[in-house]
Design a protein around this motif. Structure first.
Motif, PDB file in Angstrom:
ATOM      1  N   VAL A  55       1.039  -1.306   0.050  1.00  8.16           N
ATOM      2  CA  VAL A  55      -0.041  -0.033  -0.054  1.00  8.16           C
ATOM      3  C   VAL A  55       0.229   1.455   0.202  1.00  8.16           C
ATOM      4  CG1 VAL A  55      -1.868   1.389   1.411  1.00  8.16           C
ATOM      5  CG2 VAL A  55      -1.591  -1.488   1.111  1.00  8.16           C
ATOM      6  N   VAL A  56       0.406   1.989  -1.224  1.00  8.70           N
ATOM      7  CA  VAL A  56       1.710   3.170  -1.643  1.00  8.70           C
ATOM      8  C   VAL A  56       0.816   4.937  -0.158  1.00  8.70           C
ATOM      9  CG1 VAL A  56       2.934   5.329  -2.650  1.00  8.70           C
ATOM     10  CG2 VAL A  56       2.516   2.880  -3.190  1.00  8.70           C
ATOM     11  N   CYS A  57       1.141   4.766   0.476  1.00 12.08           N
ATOM     12  CA  CYS A  57       0.948   6.001   1.281  1.00 12.08           C
ATOM     13  C   CYS A  57       1.893   7.318   1.657  1.00 12.08           C
ATOM     14  CB  CYS A  57      -0.340   5.560   2.451  1.00 12.08           C
ATOM     15  SG  CYS A  57      -0.231   6.690   3.476  1.00 12.08           S
ATOM     16  N   ASP A  58       1.745   8.334   1.660  1.00 10.69           N
ATOM     17  CA  ASP A  58       2.536   9.839   2.293  1.00 10.69           C
ATOM     18  C   ASP A  58       1.667   9.406   3.087  1.00 10.69           C
ATOM     19  OD1 ASP A  58       3.683  11.816   3.359  1.00 10.69           O
ATOM     20  OD2 ASP A  58       4.353  12.604   0.597  1.00 10.69           O
ATOM     21  N   GLN A  59       2.356   9.726   4.107  1.00 12.03           N
ATOM     22  CA  GLN A  59       1.589  10.050   5.833  1.00 12.03           C
ATOM     23  C   GLN A  59       1.402  11.717   5.701  1.00 12.03           C
ATOM     24  OE1 GLN A  59       2.007   6.504   8.693  1.00 12.03           O
ATOM     25  NE2 GLN A  59       3.536   8.106   9.168  1.00 12.03           N
ATOM     26  N   THR A  60       2.010  12.225   5.013  1.00 14.38           N
ATOM     27  CA  THR A  60       1.431  13.898   5.090  1.00 14.38           C
ATOM     28  C   THR A  60       0.336  14.163   3.883  1.00 14.38           C
ATOM     29  OG1 THR A  60       3.393  14.542   3.104  1.00 14.38           O
ATOM     30  CG2 THR A  60       3.977  14.187   5.653  1.00 14.38           C
ATOM     31  N   GLU A  61      -0.264  13.616   3.765  1.00 17.85           N
ATOM     32  CA  GLU A  61      -2.043  13.696   2.727  1.00 17.85           C
ATOM     33  C   GLU A  61      -2.784  12.523   3.116  1.00 17.85           C
ATOM     34  OE1 GLU A  61      -1.239  15.564   0.397  1.00 17.85           O
ATOM     35  OE2 GLU A  61       0.836  15.812   0.098  1.00 17.85           O
ATOM     36  N   ASP A  62      -3.651  13.902   3.901  1.00 18.78           N
ATOM     37  CA  ASP A  62      -4.606  13.195   4.036  1.00 18.78           C
ATOM     38  C   ASP A  62      -5.839  12.350   3.124  1.00 18.78           C
ATOM     39  OD1 ASP A  62      -4.139  14.339   6.459  1.00 18.78           O
ATOM     40  OD2 ASP A  62      -5.700  15.786   5.890  1.00 18.78           O
ATOM     41  N   VAL A  63      -5.328  12.665   1.741  1.00 10.71           N
ATOM     42  CA  VAL A  63      -6.677  11.501   0.572  1.00 10.71           C
ATOM     43  C   VAL A  63      -6.129  10.795   0.476  1.00 10.71           C
ATOM     44  CG1 VAL A  63      -6.595  11.420  -2.145  1.00 10.71           C
ATOM     45  CG2 VAL A  63      -7.181  13.782  -1.006  1.00 10.71           C
ATOM     46  N   GLN A  64      -4.085  10.039   0.564  1.00 11.31           N
ATOM     47  CA  GLN A  64      -3.925   9.420   0.800  1.00 11.31           C
ATOM     48  C   GLN A  64      -3.963   8.093   1.823  1.00 11.31           C
ATOM     49  OE1 GLN A  64       0.157   8.941  -0.538  1.00 11.31           O
ATOM     50  NE2 GLN A  64       0.413  11.213  -2.003  1.00 11.31           N
ATOM     51  N   ILE A  65      -3.773   9.168   3.239  1.00 11.73           N
ATOM     52  CA  ILE A  65      -4.438   8.092   4.053  1.00 11.73           C
ATOM     53  C   ILE A  65      -5.682   7.564   4.065  1.00 11.73           C
ATOM     54  CG2 ILE A  65      -4.974   8.316   6.355  1.00 11.73           C
ATOM     55  CD1 ILE A  65      -2.768  10.501   6.735  1.00 11.73           C
ATOM     56  N   LEU A  66      -6.364   8.105   3.959  1.00 11.18           N
ATOM     57  CA  LEU A  66      -8.008   7.683   3.873  1.00 11.18           C
ATOM     58  C   LEU A  66      -8.225   6.295   2.774  1.00 11.18           C
ATOM     59  CD1 LEU A  66      -9.415  10.743   3.374  1.00 11.18           C
ATOM     60  CD2 LEU A  66     -10.356   8.629   5.569  1.00 11.18           C
ATOM     61  N   ARG A  67      -7.062   6.560   1.683  1.00 13.24           N
ATOM     62  CA  ARG A  67      -7.180   5.496   0.247  1.00 13.24           C
ATOM     63  C   ARG A  67      -6.283   4.355   1.287  1.00 13.24           C
ATOM     64  NH1 ARG A  67      -4.088   6.874  -2.987  1.00 13.24           N
ATOM     65  NH2 ARG A  67      -2.222   5.535  -2.101  1.00 13.24           N
ATOM     66  N   ALA A  68      -5.439   4.614   2.316  1.00  9.13           N
ATOM     67  CA  ALA A  68      -4.772   3.333   2.344  1.00  9.13           C
ATOM     68  C   ALA A  68      -5.494   2.833   3.490  1.00  9.13           C
ATOM     69  CB  ALA A  68      -3.308   4.170   3.462  1.00  9.13           C
ATOM     70  N   CYS A  69      -6.393   3.195   4.768  1.00 13.31           N
ATOM     71  CA  CYS A  69      -7.056   2.675   5.466  1.00 13.31           C
ATOM     72  C   CYS A  69      -7.578   1.337   4.216  1.00 13.31           C
ATOM     73  CB  CYS A  69      -7.245   4.001   5.773  1.00 13.31           C
ATOM     74  SG  CYS A  69      -6.603   4.039   7.396  1.00 13.31           S
ATOM     75  N   GLU A  70      -8.709   2.059   3.161  1.00 17.50           N
ATOM     76  CA  GLU A  70      -9.595   1.653   2.739  1.00 17.50           C
ATOM     77  C   GLU A  70      -9.092   0.218   2.349  1.00 17.50           C
ATOM     78  OE1 GLU A  70     -12.603   1.134   2.238  1.00 17.50           O
ATOM     79  OE2 GLU A  70     -13.275   3.480   3.462  1.00 17.50           O
ATOM     80  N   GLU A  71      -7.616   0.538   2.337  1.00 14.88           N
ATOM     81  CA  GLU A  71      -6.479  -0.532   1.112  1.00 14.88           C
ATOM     82  C   GLU A  71      -6.204  -1.511   1.748  1.00 14.88           C
ATOM     83  OE1 GLU A  71      -3.558   0.674  -1.956  1.00 14.88           O
ATOM     84  OE2 GLU A  71      -4.879   2.029  -2.515  1.00 14.88           O
ATOM     85  N   ILE A  72      -6.077  -1.410   3.190  1.00 12.61           N
ATOM     86  CA  ILE A  72      -5.254  -1.800   4.318  1.00 12.61           C
ATOM     87  C   ILE A  72      -6.351  -2.742   4.633  1.00 12.61           C
ATOM     88  CG2 ILE A  72      -4.445  -2.195   6.120  1.00 12.61           C
ATOM     89  CD1 ILE A  72      -2.438   0.528   5.974  1.00 12.61           C
ATOM     90  N   GLY A  73      -7.069  -2.415   5.120  1.00  9.00           N
ATOM     91  CA  GLY A  73      -8.478  -3.602   5.436  1.00  9.00           C
ATOM     92  C   GLY A  73      -7.904  -4.016   6.650  1.00  9.00           C
ATOM     93  N   VAL A  74      -8.687  -4.427   7.145  1.00  8.01           N
ATOM     94  CA  VAL A  74      -8.572  -5.485   8.209  1.00  8.01           C
ATOM     95  C   VAL A  74      -7.469  -5.989   8.475  1.00  8.01           C
ATOM     96  CG1 VAL A  74      -9.982  -6.973  10.255  1.00  8.01           C
ATOM     97  CG2 VAL A  74     -11.668  -5.410   8.793  1.00  8.01           C
ATOM     98  N   VAL A  75      -6.658  -5.971   9.338  1.00  6.24           N
ATOM     99  CA  VAL A  75      -5.625  -7.036   9.778  1.00  6.24           C
ATOM    100  C   VAL A  75      -5.993  -6.967  11.763  1.00  6.24           C
ATOM    101  CG1 VAL A  75      -4.807  -5.442   8.570  1.00  6.24           C
ATOM    102  CG2 VAL A  75      -4.465  -4.151  10.970  1.00  6.24           C
ATOM    103  N   ASP A  76      -4.885  -8.065  11.632  1.00  3.55           N
ATOM    104  CA  ASP A  76      -4.628  -8.727  12.939  1.00  3.55           C
ATOM    105  C   ASP A  76      -3.558  -8.228  14.113  1.00  3.55           C
ATOM    106  OD1 ASP A  76      -6.042 -11.342  13.246  1.00  3.55           O
ATOM    107  OD2 ASP A  76      -4.481 -11.431  11.608  1.00  3.55           O
ATOM    108  N   VAL A  77      -2.753  -7.255  13.355  1.00  9.21           N
ATOM    109  CA  VAL A  77      -1.474  -6.747  14.174  1.00  9.21           C
ATOM    110  C   VAL A  77      -1.317  -5.124  13.334  1.00  9.21           C
ATOM    111  CG1 VAL A  77       1.060  -6.045  15.091  1.00  9.21           C
ATOM    112  CG2 VAL A  77      -0.702  -8.430  14.611  1.00  9.21           C
ATOM    113  N   LEU A  78      -0.977  -4.084  13.426  1.00  7.87           N
ATOM    114  CA  LEU A  78      -0.486  -2.992  12.855  1.00  7.87           C
ATOM    115  C   LEU A  78       0.972  -2.725  13.779  1.00  7.87           C
ATOM    116  CD1 LEU A  78      -0.598  -0.947  11.358  1.00  7.87           C
ATOM    117  CD2 LEU A  78      -1.716   0.843  13.077  1.00  7.87           C
TER     118      LEU A  78
END
Length: 244
Positions: A55-78
């Motif tokens: 998952v490509v994500c620049d943490q300074t960009e809100d749009v990328q963070i929102l998209r990344a959270c969708e792509e990451i989905g449900v996980v057991d460990v972060l």
């Protein structure tokens, strides 16, 4: 093989600690979601497309963070590991540099963690899990030339405490780790200075830089059920550096 049938998401996956975490959790049987802003480096980390996702994500960009959270989905460990360090006297920091450090290390990390944890939450249909935030020893002691970095990561240590209290009822255990000076790519340039190395080693009871595995192994251990009593604590893994 403690993480068979588990999904582990790692931010800052292309760095020294991040890539070592990818390998260690993979060796323990986990499927890995690797998150970083460097797409090319992420591609190089993939070993098994059936178990690895990027998952490509620049943490300074809100749009990328929102998209990344969708792509990451449900996980057991972060493992919230992404971060930058700038060694510089306070008077020499520009306003943009201060904003950038906090955007990556603090607000970006918190935004992404909240987004991923929301999908872990049992009240939101998730299955619970573990969040491990990577801070720094400098969050617990002063260090010249790293005040902004230390402040940005001290906020993460405090976030870890508050989130742990709030999310434990959601089936999410939150804890953290605060590494000391590690012989990693992040410190490679600084370690070219013999004066810097001498100063670091002089205040380290173990009298050396830490190895990457000395940080990675405790992180993996913190993610296991055997560490279920560790809630809200940020473990100092600094070779005793904050003692002197």
């Amino acid at each position: 093989m403690r993480f068979i049938n588990k999904i582990v998401a790692i931010t800052g996956a292309c760095g020294g600690i991040g890539s070592a975490l990818v390998r260690k959790f993979r060796d323990e049987g986990a499927s890995i979601v690797m998150i970083d802003r460097d797409r090319h480096a992420l591609d190089g980390l993939v070993e098994n497309t059936a178990r690895d996702r990027i998952v490509v994500c620049d943490q300074t960009e809100d749009v990328q963070i929102l998209r990344a959270c969708e792509e990451i989905g449900v996980v057991d460990v972060l493992v919230s590991n992404a971060g930058v360090v700038l060694r510089k006297p306070l008077f020499e920091h520009t306003l943009d540099e201060i904003d950038s450090i906090f955007a990556i290390n603090t607000t970006g990390s918190i935004k992404l963690t909240v987004g991923v944890a929301r999908r872990m939450s049992t009240s939101q249909g998730g299955r619970g899990g573990v969040v491990i935030n990577v801070s720094t020893q400098h969050a617990f002691g002063g260090a010249g030339g790293r005040a902004i970095y230390a402040a940005s990561k001290a906020a993460i240590a405090q976030f870890t405490k508050a989130a742990a209290v709030e999310w434990i009822a959601e089936g999410i255990r939150v804890c953290g780790i605060a590494p000391g000076p590690v012989a990693s790519p992040m410190t490679a340039q600084a370690r070219q200075s013999s004066e810097y190395c001498a100063q670091v080693i002089a205040r380290m009871p173990v009298a050396r830089f830490l190895e990457i595995d000395e940080i990675v192994d405790p992180i993996v251990a913190l993610a296991t059920p055997e560490m279920s009593a560790i809630v809200g604590t940020t473990l100092l893994a600094d070779g005793g550096g904050t003692l002197s």
